[in-house]
Design an enzyme around this catalytic site. Structure first.
Site, PDB file in Angstrom:
ATOM      1  N   LYS A 101     -56.861 -70.610  99.494  1.00 15.89           N
ATOM      2  CA  LYS A 101     -57.230 -69.477 100.369  1.00 15.89           C
ATOM      3  C   LYS A 101     -58.052 -69.925 101.562  1.00 15.89           C
ATOM      4  O   LYS A 101     -57.894 -69.416 102.663  1.00 15.89           O
ATOM      5  CB  LYS A 101     -57.963 -68.404  99.572  1.00 15.89           C
ATOM      6  CG  LYS A 101     -59.182 -68.888  98.831  1.00 15.89           C
ATOM      7  CD  LYS A 101     -59.286 -68.284  97.448  1.00 15.89           C
ATOM      8  CE  LYS A 101     -59.315 -69.348  96.400  1.00 15.89           C
ATOM      9  NZ  LYS A 101     -59.429 -68.876  95.051  1.00 15.89           N
ATOM     10  N   GLY A 161     -54.593 -64.474  92.554  1.00 13.09           N
ATOM     11  CA  GLY A 161     -54.064 -65.275  91.436  1.00 13.09           C
ATOM     12  C   GLY A 161     -52.634 -64.926  91.096  1.00 13.09           C
ATOM     13  O   GLY A 161     -51.718 -65.162  91.869  1.00 13.09           O
ATOM     14  N   VAL A 189     -54.084 -65.497  97.104  1.00 10.95           N
ATOM     15  CA  VAL A 189     -54.770 -64.198  96.984  1.00 10.95           C
ATOM     16  C   VAL A 189     -54.381 -63.537  95.671  1.00 10.95           C
ATOM     17  O   VAL A 189     -53.195 -63.404  95.356  1.00 10.95           O
ATOM     18  CB  VAL A 189     -54.385 -63.239  98.132  1.00 10.95           C
ATOM     19  CG1 VAL A 189     -55.143 -61.916  97.998  1.00 10.95           C
ATOM     20  CG2 VAL A 189     -54.647 -63.868  99.485  1.00 10.95           C
ATOM     21  N   ASP A 236     -65.431 -66.049  99.263  1.00 10.25           N
ATOM     22  CA  ASP A 236     -64.086 -66.133  98.688  1.00 10.25           C
ATOM     23  C   ASP A 236     -63.280 -64.857  98.994  1.00 10.25           C
ATOM     24  O   ASP A 236     -62.122 -64.925  99.401  1.00 10.25           O
ATOM     25  CB  ASP A 236     -64.226 -66.355  97.174  1.00 10.25           C
ATOM     26  CG  ASP A 236     -62.903 -66.335  96.442  1.00 10.25           C
ATOM     27  OD1 ASP A 236     -62.204 -67.360  96.462  1.00 10.25           O
ATOM     28  OD2 ASP A 236     -62.562 -65.291  95.853  1.00 10.25           O
ATOM     29  N   GLY A 264     -57.159 -68.119  87.085  1.00 10.91           N
ATOM     30  CA  GLY A 264     -56.822 -68.748  85.814  1.00 10.91           C
ATOM     31  C   GLY A 264     -55.598 -69.625  85.956  1.00 10.91           C
ATOM     32  O   GLY A 264     -54.781 -69.450  86.868  1.00 10.91           O
ATOM     33  N   THR A 300     -57.231 -77.067  87.376  1.00  9.52           N
ATOM     34  CA  THR A 300     -56.915 -75.816  86.683  1.00  9.52           C
ATOM     35  C   THR A 300     -55.509 -75.329  87.076  1.00  9.52           C
ATOM     36  O   THR A 300     -54.665 -75.055  86.220  1.00  9.52           O
ATOM     37  CB  THR A 300     -57.957 -74.740  87.055  1.00  9.52           C
ATOM     38  OG1 THR A 300     -59.246 -75.260  86.739  1.00  9.52           O
ATOM     39  CG2 THR A 300     -57.731 -73.456  86.279  1.00  9.52           C
ATOM     40  N   GLY A 349     -67.733 -69.225  81.983  1.00 10.02           N
ATOM     41  CA  GLY A 349     -66.882 -70.041  82.854  1.00 10.02           C
ATOM     42  C   GLY A 349     -66.260 -69.261  84.000  1.00 10.02           C
ATOM     43  O   GLY A 349     -65.361 -69.752  84.674  1.00 10.02           O
ATOM     44  N   LYS A 378     -59.742 -64.260 101.350  1.00 11.37           N
ATOM     45  CA  LYS A 378     -58.534 -63.564 100.882  1.00 11.37           C
ATOM     46  C   LYS A 378     -58.220 -62.358 101.769  1.00 11.37           C
ATOM     47  O   LYS A 378     -57.058 -62.085 102.057  1.00 11.37           O
ATOM     48  CB  LYS A 378     -58.702 -63.150  99.420  1.00 11.37           C
ATOM     49  CG  LYS A 378     -58.784 -64.362  98.479  1.00 11.37           C
ATOM     50  CD  LYS A 378     -59.306 -63.952  97.122  1.00 11.37           C
ATOM     51  CE  LYS A 378     -59.386 -65.118  96.159  1.00 11.37           C
ATOM     52  NZ  LYS A 378     -60.125 -64.763  94.933  1.00 11.37           N
TER      53      LYS A 378
HETATM   54  N1  NAP Z   1     -58.739 -71.882  89.519  1.00 11.58           N
HETATM   55  C1  NAP Z   1     -58.141 -70.743  89.783  1.00 11.58           C
HETATM   56  O1  NAP Z   1     -58.076 -69.842  88.934  1.00 11.58           O
HETATM   57  C2  NAP Z   1     -57.505 -70.520  91.126  1.00 11.58           C
HETATM   58  C3  NAP Z   1     -56.840 -69.302  91.385  1.00 11.58           C
HETATM   59  C4  NAP Z   1     -56.206 -69.099  92.609  1.00 11.58           C
HETATM   60  C5  NAP Z   1     -56.267 -70.112  93.579  1.00 11.58           C
HETATM   61  N2  NAP Z   1     -56.948 -71.275  93.319  1.00 11.58           N
HETATM   62  C6  NAP Z   1     -56.966 -72.307  94.354  1.00 11.58           C
HETATM   63  O2  NAP Z   1     -56.199 -73.420  93.894  1.00 11.58           O
HETATM   64  C7  NAP Z   1     -56.755 -74.624  94.408  1.00 11.58           C
HETATM   65  C8  NAP Z   1     -57.080 -75.560  93.246  1.00 11.58           C
HETATM   66  O3  NAP Z   1     -58.049 -74.960  92.403  1.00 11.58           O
HETATM   67  P1  NAP Z   1     -58.386 -75.545  90.966  1.00 11.58           P
HETATM   68  O4  NAP Z   1     -59.261 -74.538  90.316  1.00 11.58           O
HETATM   69  O5  NAP Z   1     -57.158 -75.991  90.274  1.00 11.58           O
HETATM   70  O6  NAP Z   1     -59.286 -76.818  91.367  1.00 11.58           O
HETATM   71  P2  NAP Z   1     -59.745 -78.021  90.405  1.00 11.58           P
HETATM   72  O7  NAP Z   1     -59.625 -77.627  88.979  1.00 11.58           O
HETATM   73  O8  NAP Z   1     -61.051 -78.476  90.929  1.00 11.58           O
HETATM   74  O9  NAP Z   1     -58.663 -79.173  90.681  1.00 11.58           O
HETATM   75  C9  NAP Z   1     -58.567 -79.842  91.905  1.00 11.58           C
HETATM   76  C10 NAP Z   1     -57.600 -81.005  91.726  1.00 11.58           C
HETATM   77  O10 NAP Z   1     -57.368 -81.592  93.002  1.00 11.58           O
HETATM   78  C11 NAP Z   1     -57.713 -82.975  92.983  1.00 11.58           C
HETATM   79  N3  NAP Z   1     -58.348 -83.282  94.256  1.00 11.58           N
HETATM   80  C12 NAP Z   1     -59.359 -82.595  94.869  1.00 11.58           C
HETATM   81  N4  NAP Z   1     -59.684 -83.190  96.031  1.00 11.58           N
HETATM   82  C13 NAP Z   1     -58.897 -84.275  96.149  1.00 11.58           C
HETATM   83  C14 NAP Z   1     -58.753 -85.291  97.127  1.00 11.58           C
HETATM   84  N5  NAP Z   1     -59.533 -85.328  98.227  1.00 11.58           N
HETATM   85  N6  NAP Z   1     -57.817 -86.245  96.935  1.00 11.58           N
HETATM   86  C15 NAP Z   1     -57.057 -86.229  95.841  1.00 11.58           C
HETATM   87  N7  NAP Z   1     -57.117 -85.289  94.863  1.00 11.58           N
HETATM   88  C16 NAP Z   1     -58.043 -84.316  95.024  1.00 11.58           C
HETATM   89  C17 NAP Z   1     -58.659 -83.155  91.817  1.00 11.58           C
HETATM   90  O11 NAP Z   1     -58.565 -84.501  91.362  1.00 11.58           O
HETATM   91  P3  NAP Z   1     -59.433 -85.031  90.088  1.00 11.58           P
HETATM   92  O12 NAP Z   1     -58.754 -84.391  88.924  1.00 11.58           O
HETATM   93  O13 NAP Z   1     -59.296 -86.498  90.125  1.00 11.58           O
HETATM   94  O14 NAP Z   1     -60.816 -84.519  90.319  1.00 11.58           O
HETATM   95  C18 NAP Z   1     -58.109 -82.131  90.822  1.00 11.58           C
HETATM   96  O15 NAP Z   1     -57.054 -82.660  90.078  1.00 11.58           O
HETATM   97  C19 NAP Z   1     -57.953 -74.196  95.243  1.00 11.58           C
HETATM   98  O16 NAP Z   1     -57.550 -74.043  96.581  1.00 11.58           O
HETATM   99  C20 NAP Z   1     -58.327 -72.851  94.664  1.00 11.58           C
HETATM  100  O17 NAP Z   1     -58.982 -72.026  95.602  1.00 11.58           O
HETATM  101  C21 NAP Z   1     -57.551 -71.484  92.110  1.00 11.58           C
END
Ligand code: NAP
Length: 434
Positions: free
Chosen positions: A107, A136, A134, A203, A304, A16, A189, A207
């Site tokens: 985080k 977003g 923290v 979570d 997001g 994401t 979602g 933060k």
């Molecule tokens: N989503 C949000 O809105 C949001 C907001 C603020 C902060 N965050 C933080 O941002 C970070 C990422 O979140 P996300 O929602 O983008 O997660 P996500 O959609 O699950 O994406 C994770 C990505 O990392 C890769 N990955 C995970 N573990 C791996 C490993 N051991 N080796 C290699 N690649 C690996 C995955 O590969 P594959 O594609 O092959 O599975 C995927 O591409 C997290 O720390 C989350 O807390 C997210």
């Protein structure tokens, strides 16, 4: 004239957030090059499954081998957007050790290992930036480490989990129960299939640990944060809250008073006219009080793809500008403040108590006696008439400011009263110092 040398970025994760970052860097490459003074190029992307077909603009190499990024001397900035503690911690520390600057949105990583990561970065003269970790897209880390640095910050109140805020907003008014609100969040979602991280306050605690560390300039670990989730809230609590002039929010609260501080995440009754009461749905907000600035509030999308990319790319640009000679590397404040965290038993706040008791004369007097014996004084009492079909009555009490230990003791004693069937809920009331 030689073309300026691009700054190479290795992206750990293309989910994401990583997808949003890659897309924003590609879509805005011209403006970015003008701003930084040279282009920024994503050369490598690390994923778990490198065989899955993905689209990344600019011809980055997709790999499942972290060494390709961490051992490449041409990669100057590593962007960790994989999530989790392992192997993210190892990759981040290796990147720092290799002299690479790091941007992360993780985080959990920063709440558990922030101080050691920042110390390692200082030792290796590199920058670690974590605006996306923290709130977003809301700028809050930048203000804390830079714009508000002249302040002694005494209070932080935050709504920093969009999933639970969406659920609580849906439950407000008492129409939707907890299970239906969770189902709705999952359908849209906003909630994971396993929602524990959000609904149990984990979570938000991550933060708050990050915010409180920076605000109070001390080391607050995720485990230091007192935490209660939203699972005990029922429609009845929302109806009574409304009747009393409050809304219910999952608040992340930090307070500093001289050399002591408190950090806690729990549901709280917030006055309906308070600015945080109006932060609805998946929105996030952080308000804080500094001795110079007074109260300031930051609000916006807490998660997001695009909003988080906004924060992550902002961090990348700040480092890239410094690398290109047009800026300086941002340094977080030292987390060496001499601050003792108060145990939860020692905090003081107001309370809402909902209980079910036999519908007999004298019950209320007994309950009031138990509270009074422990220096907990009543602010209001609601007793619903007519009694419930089982002959019990529901009583809702609010208290003036009292000590947590005294209130917990009183609850225990009230539960032991022969005429009391159950104490259904105890929720803290945060009137806010504003
Ligand atoms: N989503 C949000 O809105 C949001 C907001 C603020 C902060 N965050 C933080 O941002 C970070 C990422 O979140 P996300 O929602 O983008 O997660 P996500 O959609 O699950 O994406 C994770 C990505 O990392 C890769 N990955 C995970 N573990 C791996 C490993 N051991 N080796 C290699 N690649 C690996 C995955 O590969 P594959 O594609 O092959 O599975 C995927 O591409 C997290 O720390 C989350 O807390 C997210």
């Amino acid at each position: 004239v030689n073309a300026p040398v691009p700054i190479n970025v290795g992206l750990l994760g293309l989910g994401t957030v990583g997808g949003g970052v890659a897309q924003a860097l590609a879509a805005k490459q011209k403006a970015i090059a003008a701003h930084v003074g040279c282009p920024i190029r994503v050369t490598h992307v690390l994923v778990r499954d490198a065989l899955r077909e993905r689209r990344v603009a600019g011809g980055a190499v997709i790999t499942s081998d972290p060494d390709e990024i961490l051992d490449d001397p041409d990669v100057r900035i590593v962007v960790e957007v994989m999530g989790g503690e392992t192997p993210a911690l190892d990759y981040v520390q290796r990147a720092i050790h290799a002299g690479k600057h790091v941007v992360t949105a993780n985080k959990e990583l920063m709440a558990k290992h922030g101080p050691e990561i920042l110390a390692n970065a200082a030792e290796h003269h590199v920058s670690v930036q974590f605006e996306g970790s923290v709130g977003g897209g809301i700028p809050i880390i930048g203000p804390l480490v830079r714009d508000l640095l002249a302040n002694d910050i005494t209070a932080v109140n935050a709504i920093i989990n969009g999933t639970t805020n969406f659920m609580l907003t849906s439950m407000a008014g008492g129409d939707l129960d907890y299970a239906s609100a969770l189902r709705r969040a999952q359908e849209l979602g906003y909630a994971e299939a396993d929602p524990a991280n959000d609904v149990d306050g984990i979570d938000a605690a991550y933060k708050l640990a990050i915010l409180a560390s920076l605000a109070f300039r001390t080391r607050v670990h995720a485990d230091d944060v007192y935490r209660e989730g939203i699972g005990r809230l029922t429609s009845a609590d929302f109806r009574y809250a409304e009747e009393l002039g409050y809304v219910i929010k999952l608040l992340a609260i930090g307070r500093r008073n001289g050399s002591t501080a408190q950090v806690r995440v729990h549901p709280a009754l917030v006055p309906a006219e308070h600015p945080l009461a109006k932060v609805d749905g998946v929105l996030n907000a952080v308000e804080l009080e500094g001795d110079l600035v007074g109260w300031a509030m930051f609000q916006g999308p807490g998660a997001g793809s695009d909003p988080t990319a906004s924060a992550v790319v902002g961090d990348i640009l700040e480092i890239a500008r410094a690398l290109a000679g047009g800026g300086c590397f941002p340094v977080p404040p030292a987390l060496d403040g001499d601050v003792t965290l108060l145990p939860m038993a020692d905090i003081e706040t107001q309370y809402y108590l909902r209980l079910r008791a036999a519908d007999r004369p004298g019950v209320m007097a007994q309950v009031a006696q138990v509270l009074g014996d422990r220096q907990v004084s009543l602010a209001s009492v609601i007793q619903k008439e007519p009694p419930r079909s089982d002959g019990s009555a529901e009583i809702v009490i609010t208290t003036h400011t009292a000590r947590e230990a005294a209130v917990q003791e009183a609850v225990h004693a009230i539960e032991g009263l022969e005429s009391v069937i159950e104490v259904s809920n105890l929720i803290r009331i945060e009137d806010g110092a504003r």
